[in-house]
Design a protein around this motif. Structure first.
Motif, PDB file in Angstrom:
ATOM      1  N   HIS A  61       0.979  -1.660   0.000  1.00 23.16           N
ATOM      2  CA  HIS A  61      -0.642  -0.324  -0.121  1.00 23.16           C
ATOM      3  C   HIS A  61       0.817   1.366   0.036  1.00 23.16           C
ATOM      4  N   ILE A  62       0.248   2.584  -0.176  1.00 27.10           N
ATOM      5  CA  ILE A  62       0.912   3.588  -0.542  1.00 27.10           C
ATOM      6  C   ILE A  62       0.638   4.522   1.306  1.00 27.10           C
ATOM      7  N   LEU A  63       0.915   5.200   1.895  1.00 27.08           N
ATOM      8  CA  LEU A  63       1.126   5.498   2.587  1.00 27.08           C
ATOM      9  C   LEU A  63       0.767   7.267   2.308  1.00 27.08           C
ATOM     10  N   VAL A  64       0.216   8.113   3.347  1.00 27.41           N
ATOM     11  CA  VAL A  64       0.370   9.810   2.558  1.00 27.41           C
ATOM     12  C   VAL A  64       0.529  10.208   4.669  1.00 27.41           C
ATOM     13  N   LEU A  65       1.631  10.948   5.440  1.00 34.00           N
ATOM     14  CA  LEU A  65       1.674  11.085   5.981  1.00 34.00           C
ATOM     15  C   LEU A  65       1.895  12.874   6.025  1.00 34.00           C
ATOM     16  N   LYS A  66       1.181  13.321   7.089  1.00 34.98           N
ATOM     17  CA  LYS A  66       1.840  14.708   6.884  1.00 34.98           C
ATOM     18  C   LYS A  66       2.826  14.773   8.409  1.00 34.98           C
ATOM     19  N   ILE A  67       4.167  15.504   8.428  1.00 37.79           N
ATOM     20  CA  ILE A  67       4.776  15.579   9.111  1.00 37.79           C
ATOM     21  C   ILE A  67       4.274  16.376  10.269  1.00 37.79           C
ATOM     22  N   LEU A  68       3.974  16.047  11.955  1.00 38.66           N
ATOM     23  CA  LEU A  68       3.088  17.376  12.850  1.00 38.66           C
ATOM     24  C   LEU A  68       4.891  18.131  13.953  1.00 38.66           C
ATOM     25  N   LEU A  69       5.461  16.170  14.022  1.00 42.46           N
ATOM     26  CA  LEU A  69       6.257  16.780  15.097  1.00 42.46           C
ATOM     27  C   LEU A  69       7.811  15.906  14.754  1.00 42.46           C
ATOM     28  N   PRO A  70       8.779  16.484  14.566  1.00 44.64           N
ATOM     29  CA  PRO A  70      10.265  15.533  14.899  1.00 44.64           C
ATOM     30  C   PRO A  70       9.857  14.686  16.127  1.00 44.64           C
ATOM     31  N   GLY A  71      10.496  13.597  15.718  1.00 46.68           N
ATOM     32  CA  GLY A  71      10.614  12.727  16.730  1.00 46.68           C
ATOM     33  C   GLY A  71      11.796  12.474  17.950  1.00 46.68           C
ATOM     34  N   THR A  72      11.694  12.686  18.510  1.00 47.47           N
ATOM     35  CA  THR A  72      13.001  12.099  20.019  1.00 47.47           C
ATOM     36  C   THR A  72      13.482  10.893  20.493  1.00 47.47           C
ATOM     37  N   ARG A  73      12.421  10.108  20.268  1.00 48.43           N
ATOM     38  CA  ARG A  73      12.526   8.703  20.364  1.00 48.43           C
ATOM     39  C   ARG A  73      11.760   7.724  19.649  1.00 48.43           C
ATOM     40  N   ARG A  74      12.322   5.711  19.731  1.00 47.50           N
ATOM     41  CA  ARG A  74      11.292   5.392  19.406  1.00 47.50           C
ATOM     42  C   ARG A  74      10.603   4.622  20.871  1.00 47.50           C
ATOM     43  N   GLY A  75       9.131   5.412  20.417  1.00 47.23           N
ATOM     44  CA  GLY A  75       8.546   5.101  22.202  1.00 47.23           C
ATOM     45  C   GLY A  75       7.305   3.834  21.482  1.00 47.23           C
ATOM     46  N   PRO A  76       6.332   3.376  21.989  1.00 47.12           N
ATOM     47  CA  PRO A  76       5.391   2.892  22.017  1.00 47.12           C
ATOM     48  C   PRO A  76       4.343   3.791  20.381  1.00 47.12           C
ATOM     49  N   PHE A  77       3.472   3.321  19.890  1.00 42.15           N
ATOM     50  CA  PHE A  77       2.890   2.643  19.028  1.00 42.15           C
ATOM     51  C   PHE A  77       2.028   4.156  19.141  1.00 42.15           C
ATOM     52  N   GLU A  78       0.889   4.126  20.054  1.00 40.12           N
ATOM     53  CA  GLU A  78       0.619   5.814  21.093  1.00 40.12           C
ATOM     54  C   GLU A  78       1.439   6.602  20.065  1.00 40.12           C
ATOM     55  N   GLU A  79       2.259   6.781  21.559  1.00 39.86           N
ATOM     56  CA  GLU A  79       3.259   7.928  21.033  1.00 39.86           C
ATOM     57  C   GLU A  79       3.790   8.315  20.024  1.00 39.86           C
ATOM     58  N   ALA A  80       4.472   7.471  18.712  1.00 41.72           N
ATOM     59  CA  ALA A  80       4.265   7.284  17.719  1.00 41.72           C
ATOM     60  C   ALA A  80       3.599   8.106  16.311  1.00 41.72           C
ATOM     61  N   ARG A  81       2.401   7.539  16.965  1.00 42.67           N
ATOM     62  CA  ARG A  81       0.887   8.095  16.051  1.00 42.67           C
ATOM     63  C   ARG A  81       0.889  10.160  16.461  1.00 42.67           C
ATOM     64  N   THR A  82       1.620  10.557  17.107  1.00 43.87           N
ATOM     65  CA  THR A  82       1.565  11.900  17.045  1.00 43.87           C
ATOM     66  C   THR A  82       3.061  12.727  16.873  1.00 43.87           C
ATOM     67  N   LEU A  83       3.323  11.936  16.058  1.00 43.91           N
ATOM     68  CA  LEU A  83       4.493  12.886  15.273  1.00 43.91           C
ATOM     69  C   LEU A  83       3.428  12.902  13.370  1.00 43.91           C
ATOM     70  N   TYR A  84       2.392  12.246  13.336  1.00 49.64           N
ATOM     71  CA  TYR A  84       1.984  12.638  12.303  1.00 49.64           C
ATOM     72  C   TYR A  84       0.748  12.897  11.864  1.00 49.64           C
TER      73      TYR A  84
END
Length: 126
Positions: A61-84
């Motif tokens: 599939h194709i993902l289209v993601l809009k970046i909202l925040l830069p990441g600071t660490r590879r955290g859990p999925f819920e935290e990662a979803r706040t980045l985009y």
């Protein structure tokens, strides 16, 4: 990271849990499967910032993601979803026709090798 809101694309893809490792993220970018604001990317060191739109071509599939925040660490999925923000199109619906089913007499047991070959030919799996 506090003063700047920019980050390397391979790190961001890793932190956002799009890929399993940073080296896989770099390979994905170098293979030309990532676009930044509709422009093809070929360097993993490319810098991204909030507001940028990434188009990522994955296997199925194709993902289209809009970046909202830069990441600071590879955290859990819920935290990662706040980045985009996910702007991906909904998956295409498959045909609603049910697949034809081969009929067998009740109690006939398992199909023989010949019957399995006939079933495969019928279903188009020659």
């Amino acid at each position: 990271m506090e003063g700047t809101a920019r980050q390397r694309i391979d790190k961001w893809l890793f932190f956002a849990r799009v890929v399993k490792s940073r080296s896989l993220a770099a390979k994905l970018v170098q293979a030309g499967k990532v676009r930044l604001n509709r422009e093809k990317m070929d360097q993993a060191a490319q810098v991204v910032k909030p507001g940028d739109v990434l188009t990522i071509s994955l296997d199925r599939h194709i993902l289209v993601l809009k970046i909202l925040l830069p990441g600071t660490r590879r955290g859990p999925f819920e935290e990662a979803r706040t980045l985009y923000e996910d702007l991906s199109p909904p998956p295409e619906a498959k045909a609603a026709q049910p697949a034809p089913v081969a009929k067998r007499d009740p109690g006939a047991g398992r199909p023989t090798k010949r019957e399995r070959r006939e079933i495969d030919r019928f279903e188009g799996r020659d």
